[in-house]
Design a protein around this motif. Structure first.
Motif, PDB file in Angstrom:
ATOM      1  N   TYR A  94      22.196-159.606  55.719  1.00  0.00           N
ATOM      2  CA  TYR A  94      23.318-158.580  55.633  1.00  0.00           C
ATOM      3  C   TYR A  94      24.483-158.915  56.548  1.00  0.00           C
ATOM      4  O   TYR A  94      25.540-158.135  56.523  1.00  0.00           O
ATOM      5  CB  TYR A  94      22.882-157.308  55.647  1.00  0.00           C
ATOM      6  CG  TYR A  94      22.105-156.830  54.239  1.00  0.00           C
ATOM      7  CD1 TYR A  94      22.708-156.846  53.171  1.00  0.00           C
ATOM      8  CD2 TYR A  94      20.908-156.828  54.732  1.00  0.00           C
ATOM      9  CE1 TYR A  94      21.862-156.663  51.967  1.00  0.00           C
ATOM     10  CE2 TYR A  94      19.818-156.511  53.378  1.00  0.00           C
ATOM     11  CZ  TYR A  94      20.385-156.332  52.026  1.00  0.00           C
ATOM     12  OH  TYR A  94      19.628-156.257  51.039  1.00  0.00           O
ATOM     13  N   GLY A  95      24.063-159.989  57.279  1.00  0.00           N
ATOM     14  CA  GLY A  95      25.173-160.604  58.351  1.00  0.00           C
ATOM     15  C   GLY A  95      26.023-161.625  57.629  1.00  0.00           C
ATOM     16  O   GLY A  95      26.970-162.387  58.472  1.00  0.00           O
TER      17      GLY A  95
ATOM     18  N   GLN B 175      28.508-152.848  49.896  1.00  0.00           N
ATOM     19  CA  GLN B 175      29.519-151.571  49.572  1.00  0.00           C
ATOM     20  C   GLN B 175      28.915-150.278  49.374  1.00  0.00           C
ATOM     21  O   GLN B 175      29.547-149.459  49.409  1.00  0.00           O
ATOM     22  CB  GLN B 175      29.951-151.979  48.130  1.00  0.00           C
ATOM     23  CG  GLN B 175      31.085-153.054  48.313  1.00  0.00           C
ATOM     24  CD  GLN B 175      30.919-154.362  48.413  1.00  0.00           C
ATOM     25  OE1 GLN B 175      30.344-154.988  47.200  1.00  0.00           O
ATOM     26  NE2 GLN B 175      31.367-155.160  49.286  1.00  0.00           N
ATOM     27  N   TYR B 176      27.527-150.199  49.374  1.00  0.00           N
ATOM     28  CA  TYR B 176      26.957-148.958  49.218  1.00  0.00           C
ATOM     29  C   TYR B 176      27.308-147.943  50.265  1.00  0.00           C
ATOM     30  O   TYR B 176      27.248-148.583  51.473  1.00  0.00           O
ATOM     31  CB  TYR B 176      25.237-149.137  49.103  1.00  0.00           C
ATOM     32  CG  TYR B 176      24.882-149.890  47.530  1.00  0.00           C
ATOM     33  CD1 TYR B 176      25.735-149.873  46.513  1.00  0.00           C
ATOM     34  CD2 TYR B 176      23.671-150.311  47.630  1.00  0.00           C
ATOM     35  CE1 TYR B 176      25.495-150.704  45.524  1.00  0.00           C
ATOM     36  CE2 TYR B 176      23.311-151.379  46.523  1.00  0.00           C
ATOM     37  CZ  TYR B 176      24.341-151.126  45.402  1.00  0.00           C
ATOM     38  OH  TYR B 176      23.797-151.885  44.298  1.00  0.00           O
ATOM     39  N   ARG B 177      27.544-146.685  50.008  1.00  0.00           N
ATOM     40  CA  ARG B 177      27.735-145.858  51.020  1.00  0.00           C
ATOM     41  C   ARG B 177      26.894-145.636  52.119  1.00  0.00           C
ATOM     42  O   ARG B 177      26.896-145.969  53.183  1.00  0.00           O
ATOM     43  CB  ARG B 177      27.931-144.321  50.651  1.00  0.00           C
ATOM     44  CG  ARG B 177      28.605-143.376  51.681  1.00  0.00           C
ATOM     45  CD  ARG B 177      29.873-143.417  51.661  1.00  0.00           C
ATOM     46  NE  ARG B 177      30.263-142.371  52.709  1.00  0.00           N
ATOM     47  CZ  ARG B 177      30.571-142.578  53.849  1.00  0.00           C
ATOM     48  NH1 ARG B 177      30.161-143.836  54.565  1.00  0.00           N
ATOM     49  NH2 ARG B 177      31.040-141.565  54.662  1.00  0.00           N
TER      50      ARG B 177
ATOM     51  N   PHE C 263      21.942-147.203  56.129  1.00  0.00           N
ATOM     52  CA  PHE C 263      20.874-146.374  56.396  1.00  0.00           C
ATOM     53  C   PHE C 263      19.307-146.612  55.629  1.00  0.00           C
ATOM     54  O   PHE C 263      18.466-146.542  56.200  1.00  0.00           O
ATOM     55  CB  PHE C 263      21.199-144.794  56.427  1.00  0.00           C
ATOM     56  CG  PHE C 263      22.372-144.571  57.079  1.00  0.00           C
ATOM     57  CD1 PHE C 263      22.300-144.497  58.547  1.00  0.00           C
ATOM     58  CD2 PHE C 263      23.720-144.496  56.562  1.00  0.00           C
ATOM     59  CE1 PHE C 263      23.340-144.142  59.204  1.00  0.00           C
ATOM     60  CE2 PHE C 263      24.602-144.209  57.262  1.00  0.00           C
ATOM     61  CZ  PHE C 263      24.618-144.124  58.848  1.00  0.00           C
ATOM     62  N   VAL C 264      19.790-146.876  54.354  1.00  0.00           N
ATOM     63  CA  VAL C 264      18.444-147.448  53.619  1.00  0.00           C
ATOM     64  C   VAL C 264      17.727-148.481  54.126  1.00  0.00           C
ATOM     65  O   VAL C 264      16.659-148.417  54.221  1.00  0.00           O
ATOM     66  CB  VAL C 264      18.969-147.802  52.262  1.00  0.00           C
ATOM     67  CG1 VAL C 264      18.004-148.430  51.249  1.00  0.00           C
ATOM     68  CG2 VAL C 264      19.585-146.427  51.320  1.00  0.00           C
TER      69      VAL C 264
ATOM     70  N   TYR D  31      23.790-155.009  64.553  1.00  0.00           N
ATOM     71  CA  TYR D  31      25.199-154.877  64.401  1.00  0.00           C
ATOM     72  C   TYR D  31      25.971-155.897  64.079  1.00  0.00           C
ATOM     73  O   TYR D  31      27.370-155.888  64.332  1.00  0.00           O
ATOM     74  CB  TYR D  31      25.602-154.057  65.830  1.00  0.00           C
ATOM     75  CG  TYR D  31      24.720-153.101  66.017  1.00  0.00           C
ATOM     76  CD1 TYR D  31      25.218-151.799  65.374  1.00  0.00           C
ATOM     77  CD2 TYR D  31      23.686-152.654  67.134  1.00  0.00           C
ATOM     78  CE1 TYR D  31      24.567-150.526  65.479  1.00  0.00           C
ATOM     79  CE2 TYR D  31      23.132-151.421  66.994  1.00  0.00           C
ATOM     80  CZ  TYR D  31      23.342-150.461  66.116  1.00  0.00           C
ATOM     81  OH  TYR D  31      22.801-149.348  66.330  1.00  0.00           O
ATOM     82  N   GLY D  32      25.454-157.009  63.761  1.00  0.00           N
ATOM     83  CA  GLY D  32      26.351-158.244  63.197  1.00  0.00           C
ATOM     84  C   GLY D  32      26.186-158.147  61.550  1.00  0.00           C
ATOM     85  O   GLY D  32      26.764-158.837  61.007  1.00  0.00           O
ATOM     86  N   MET D  33      25.579-157.043  61.102  1.00  0.00           N
ATOM     87  CA  MET D  33      25.773-157.049  59.462  1.00  0.00           C
ATOM     88  C   MET D  33      26.937-156.403  58.976  1.00  0.00           C
ATOM     89  O   MET D  33      27.739-155.726  59.815  1.00  0.00           O
ATOM     90  CB  MET D  33      24.408-156.016  59.169  1.00  0.00           C
ATOM     91  CG  MET D  33      23.182-156.399  59.539  1.00  0.00           C
ATOM     92  SD  MET D  33      21.930-155.747  58.993  1.00  0.00           S
ATOM     93  CE  MET D  33      22.003-154.075  59.460  1.00  0.00           C
ATOM     94  N   ASN D  34      27.115-156.771  57.911  1.00  0.00           N
ATOM     95  CA  ASN D  34      28.688-156.429  57.244  1.00  0.00           C
ATOM     96  C   ASN D  34      28.453-155.424  56.398  1.00  0.00           C
ATOM     97  O   ASN D  34      29.608-155.093  55.591  1.00  0.00           O
ATOM     98  CB  ASN D  34      29.151-157.720  56.546  1.00  0.00           C
ATOM     99  CG  ASN D  34      29.342-158.895  57.581  1.00  0.00           C
ATOM    100  OD1 ASN D  34      29.723-158.858  58.534  1.00  0.00           O
ATOM    101  ND2 ASN D  34      28.893-160.205  57.156  1.00  0.00           N
ATOM    102  N   PHE D  35      27.774-154.111  56.465  1.00  0.00           N
ATOM    103  CA  PHE D  35      27.949-153.015  55.625  1.00  0.00           C
ATOM    104  C   PHE D  35      29.087-152.542  56.042  1.00  0.00           C
ATOM    105  O   PHE D  35      29.667-152.589  57.266  1.00  0.00           O
ATOM    106  CB  PHE D  35      26.693-152.093  56.104  1.00  0.00           C
ATOM    107  CG  PHE D  35      25.155-152.522  55.447  1.00  0.00           C
ATOM    108  CD1 PHE D  35      25.216-152.161  54.203  1.00  0.00           C
ATOM    109  CD2 PHE D  35      24.373-153.064  56.359  1.00  0.00           C
ATOM    110  CE1 PHE D  35      23.856-152.410  53.570  1.00  0.00           C
ATOM    111  CE2 PHE D  35      23.436-153.517  55.732  1.00  0.00           C
ATOM    112  CZ  PHE D  35      22.977-153.238  54.572  1.00  0.00           C
TER     113      PHE D  35
END
Lengths: 361, 361, 361, 361, 361
Positions: free
Chosen positions: A321-322, A332-334, A338-339, E321-325
């Motif tokens: 996810y980086g 994009q999910y809110r 956290f999930v 904290y490098g993730m792009n959420f």
């Protein structure tokens, strides 16, 4: 360490000097040079005892053909001329004199027509807790025993005392009993030596049983192994010697003292058995040490494996996810973040359980 | 652990006291001080038996020259004066008395003109499952056997029973058969000792066969090794002793009992053989333990390698697309993310197959 | 596994019962209780043979003082009263009877005035491929041989056949030749036992040579080790026994059969040698297994090291360009990404070559 | 590999056939079936020699009672009837004939009244460099020596030559010298066998000294170990045999040849000593191999540790600045990126020095 | 290394040549071909001595039957014809001559009617510090000793000197004392050999005690092991030889020299004991080396584990904290970055303490 090696080299030089000499040449091969030369003399019958320090070596021969029993004790082997002098007075074979001053001699017995020559080793711990081996030579004649030691200080004080006080059998019996008493004193002392060895072994064992393998544990084990080898070599040949005396074929050994020599022999067997048991225990110690090391490595590996196996997959997930793809729907999910944290927590706990289950935690 | 070591040190002190004493001095070297002093006495012929507790030691001599056979059993070796008293009544040599109270004595036989002196070791497990070694000394005379034990409680109860009931041969034969019966009882007891040892070894072996190496398995193996050493040392010298008796050269041993002594000898050989087999099995246990540890480490390493080898390359891939280069064409593709996930899945499965193939999974 | 241990415990209980009994008390110590009691009897001269199943034990004595040679074979040792009965008819010593039913007996020979008593062990594999040891006792008298076995089924069928057919020398010679034939049959059977053992060892060796260390290979090695120990213990004492017979000092062994006993002795030496070679080979197997494990671990480590060493630096590089510094010049370059991919490829190939060079691939 | 195991199984089947046979039954137990049966015959005195190939077995007896010395050499042991025929002509004991054809026989000597029977083993390498053991049986009579071999081809060609040429002592002496010459030829050949073994060991050692542990090095070591075991077993019992001959108690061995037998004995001792030294060296090889493996693993571990320890912290640093916090001051600095690169370089170099210092590089 | 192997192959070829030769054929099997052939001769009585270099071999026989004692020393064994010539003059058995030139001979003694033949080994270090073994053969006759050496240079210079000067007993005694003096010189030299060996062992031990395991330490240990084997094999058989001489059954050895031979025997026992102790120490060295390697691997593993265990979790955190959420609340916090750095520092310190606690740091 350094000291021992140096000492060794000195011995080499001495030995080199010795090679190729005429047989019967007297060369002192020990390390106790420049020591005093002391001759003490006990002359006793059942009722009288006279204790003298012989200043004039020539006086030694006065005691040779008397009725009384005489113990002449010589301390200091560097004064070769004086030892040769005594040897001539008592008619000792040149090879005997050579053996007296050659302190690398193995314990031995040589039976001559009118005297018996015995070499044995006296053991004690010096102040640095190292085993010191001192050679003691005994010459047993009809009415005398002559002992030769490398230096002052020995295990014969109780015998001196018994001679002076005249208690026990010692004053009433002949020179063969005196020799027995002297050898017995040496052998009795072996017991305290091997007990110290035994305690050292037990201490190391307790340490290893507790899983504490210090860095130099194996060095200590090796040094114990060497001490055992040293002691073994000093003590074991003595058995054969006593055995030969006990067979009682030499006329200087009387029937009535044979029981006593057999008793010394029993003690020696006991000492020897202990030494062999200690030896086997030391080999076990080395095994213990090896397994302790292996166990420690196992533990290290487990920590590494647990840490890596837990965090490397999690890091991979975070890496996913980086990434900077334009279209990653989860991002994009809110509550995507956290999930994911929840998923990670579940993985974390699952892996912990997995390792717990394998008994690695 | 701690207790044993402490005990050891006590022994050291005792032994030190012993060093340099006049031969024949009686010093009790065991750990069972302050015990009661009990003397029981069985005096029997084929038809009669009289069982007494000797309160007055002086009465012991009454049994010496009778026709009937007498068994005097002394429990408690700390009352040195009383033992000396008995020794004098029965004309025992001072060295014999010294050996009786010196419980570190090795099993031995000493043949004197009118009696035979035998030292052997009685083994039993105490309540903490430790092997206890108790010294038993036997003196066989023409019409009597005197036994000396460190404390009450022994393996002779069946013999007392047989004496009282008068069944079997025991009442009809001489003192040499009584001594045989006593030694036989001690030796029979060895069988149960070594069977307990054997069971301990089998338990450990089963555990190791199941791949369960507990942390202290090696400590238990070492302790078994020591127990075996202890037992070996207590039992092995006895073979030689019985062998000497069996040769039957002493007039106190009658021809008709030799078969019985030979039977004891056979039993001892059997015990000795078992001990040697157990010893070899214990060495194998250590090997087993080492391979178990190695196998475990292998397993740990495999988990680490599999986890690392699978996720490190995947993480690298994720890292690639986490870079911030201005122009990375894949990032703009609509389904780039999903394609990558697919690629990763393929890699994951491929690696799993690879490790499966190597039999690491 | 479980079964063996259970059996063991039963034995313990039996042995405990045995401890402290009056010498000469008959107690069966084997595991083959509740078996049938069968007595078969071959009575033969050169020209006649009569084969009977003795139902009435009392009839056994009829064969004792006849001219013809008699072989009485007793199967089943639990019927102690019947064995005692036979013993009394043939005048056997109580200790002999005790040894016959005590199946933990070590192979032994006892020479009495008018008979020789031999205990040996018959070995065979049961249907689970475990070695079973059955005790066979032989009593050789002037005109008879009595054999005692724990249960039916033995290696003597060829001898029964030869007796019935009357071919070979067997019918024309005395009871000493019959005993030879029986012992020879037992010893011949040892060969097939040790060959099975040899095959097991070779199979394991071939497996290990092929680098296939199954998880329980070491367990199998340990079990082979135990089997060898068991067989050794059953066979080795027999050498000494045959040696004593061969010396031919007992009047029951005639000069002309000595050659045959010497032949059995040679066979025993050969068996013993094979056992010792197998034993050494088993120790080597353990070594092989250890190196196989080490080699496997090496292989695991190499995979881990190669994967990590290649991808960790590459991941680092990717990490560099994933940083969010405002000014990282390379990121702006048009083909920065492709240049970096190229650099990574070069590094990848270089590292592959490096490991190839080290022979790790 | 496969071939050897197969061969083994054949042997098992043969042996099984052998079990339970009447003693003296002739069964060939070797693997060299279907070979030719050849009987060659040398009949000589000091001045004449006659060399014949015996086609008709019945002619063998012609040589039995002549004055001249006869050497009858039989190749091929499968033709049991013919061997039995020769045995009857020369009055050999059935057990001797059984031993001749039983090629699993251990080297042995049997002394009969008018002949001596010796079994020994001839060793040579076949074309696959495997050691082949062929049994040679010798029967020494007053004027003859009969040798039995499994197949054609032997080490006796030099003796044939010497017989034909009549040089050396051989033609002038009796059959005992001929047997000496034959045994000497066999023993001389042992030297070349053990030298080949020695060379194999040295080659492996050189390889291991160079640190090259090929994957199958341990297999080769194990195979050498087995070869040594095989050779040992074939050669060692011969010492005892020659020793018995040398004692010269049998009237067939004349005083003047004893010196020669003593010489063979010395050679055997030398061979035996070499074998034992090689054996010890092979055990050392295994040790060497183990340490080589350990050293290799150490090297692998070091590479892994160095790579991981250098790049994992650096990757962490890169990870820090790849985070997406809104406010990370360093990211805004103009030369932040270059400063960080500098810091990383310093860390990299520092770690390199650290490992250099530890001697891991 | 290479050189030794080549040399070995040469020996093989020589040995091959030797196989199958007529017994008594002289073949020089050493490596010292093309050396000079020198014969020196000392002829002496108590008062006179004559030293000659024998150029004409035929002159040797002049010394055979004189009253004076003669020592003929032959250097160089390749001139087989000349050695044969001497052998014939002194009536030596062909097998003796064969043994003289066969330098692979084991130390041995052969007693003939009018001479004694002794083979022993002279040891010295060559300039590359390798042990060289040179064979010395002695023939002791009534008035002469002949010695055969492979090449010039020996340990007999002191004896030459003593002969020339006439000091000590040597000139006044017979040839048996001369042989004693020669053997004694060889044995005395063994002491310096084993002391060099001892020093090498101590050096290696000191190195290993200091934890310094160089890469080729195990090679050095193996080479020491081989040297010990070589020396053992050269020296040990000599004990038995001297023992046989000392028993004094041969008329050439006079009663008065027996004491001297016994002295040599004692020296040999001492040398042998040292060799066995060194041997045991070398085995310990190998153990030490193995544990040193294991300890090193442990250290490597610890570094890897510590580095990985500390930075992998931290890298994971950074990855989070490098993730792009789109919505990661922590990223928006003003001091989120600093808080995280703080958390990381705490983790870092905590892990350091953890490892400190485990004693890995």
């Amino acid at each position: 360490m350094i000291k021992r090696i140096k000492r060794k080299k000195t011995r080499t030089k001495e030995a080199q000097k010795y090679v190729g000499q005429i047989p019967g040449t007297l060369i002192y091969t020990g390390q106790k040079a420049n020591k005093n030369f002391i001759v003490e003399c006990f002359d006793y019958t059942k009722n009288n005892i006279q204790e003298t320090a012989l200043v004039n070596i020539e006086d030694a021969k006065n005691y040779k053909d008397t009725e009384s029993v005489t113990w002449i004790n010589v301390d200091g082997l560097t004064h070769i001329d004086k030892i040769q002098n005594i040897g001539e007075q008592y008619g000792l074979h040149p090879l005997v004199l050579e053996d007296i001053v050659n302190t690398t001699q193995r314990p031995k017995i040589d039976e001559y027509e009118d005297y018996i020559f015995v070499v044995l080793k006296m053991l004690y711990y010096d102040k640095d807790e190292n085993i010191v081996i001192e050679q003691v030579s005994l010459v047993l004649g009809e009415n005398y025993v002559i002992t030769f030691q490398e230096s002052e200080g020995d295990v014969f004080d109780t015998i001196r005392e018994r001679l002076r006080l005249g208690n026990g059998r010692i004053r009433g019996l002949k020179s063969d009993y005196l020799m027995y008493a002297l050898i017995d004193a040496v052998v009795d002392n072996y017991f305290s030596i091997i007990e110290t060895l035994g305690n050292k072994i037990e201490d190391l064992e307790t340490e290893l049983f507790a899983g504490q393998a210090r860095e130099n544990t194996n060095i200590e084990v090796q040094q114990l192994k060497r001490e055992i080898l040293k002691v073994r070599r000093a003590i074991f040949p003595l058995r054969e010697i006593i055995n030969r005396i006990e067979k009682g074929e030499h006329s200087l050994i009387y029937q009535r003292t044979l029981t006593y020599y057999r008793d010394v022999y029993d003690h020696l067997i006991q000492v020897s058995e202990n030494i062999d048991i200690y030896r086997e225990m030391i080999w076990s110690l080395m095994d213990m040490y090896m397994t302790t090391i292996s166990n420690k490595m196992n533990e290290v590996m487990k920590v590494l494996t647990i840490m890596s196996s837990i965090f490397i997959p999690l890091t991979f997930l975070a890496g996913i996810y980086g990434m900077n793809f334009e279209y990653i729907p989860e991002l994009q999910y809110r509550y995507g973040y956290f999930v994911l944290l929840g998923v990670m927590l579940v993985m974390f706990v699952a892996l912990l359980f997995y390792f717990k289950n394998k008994k690695w935690l």
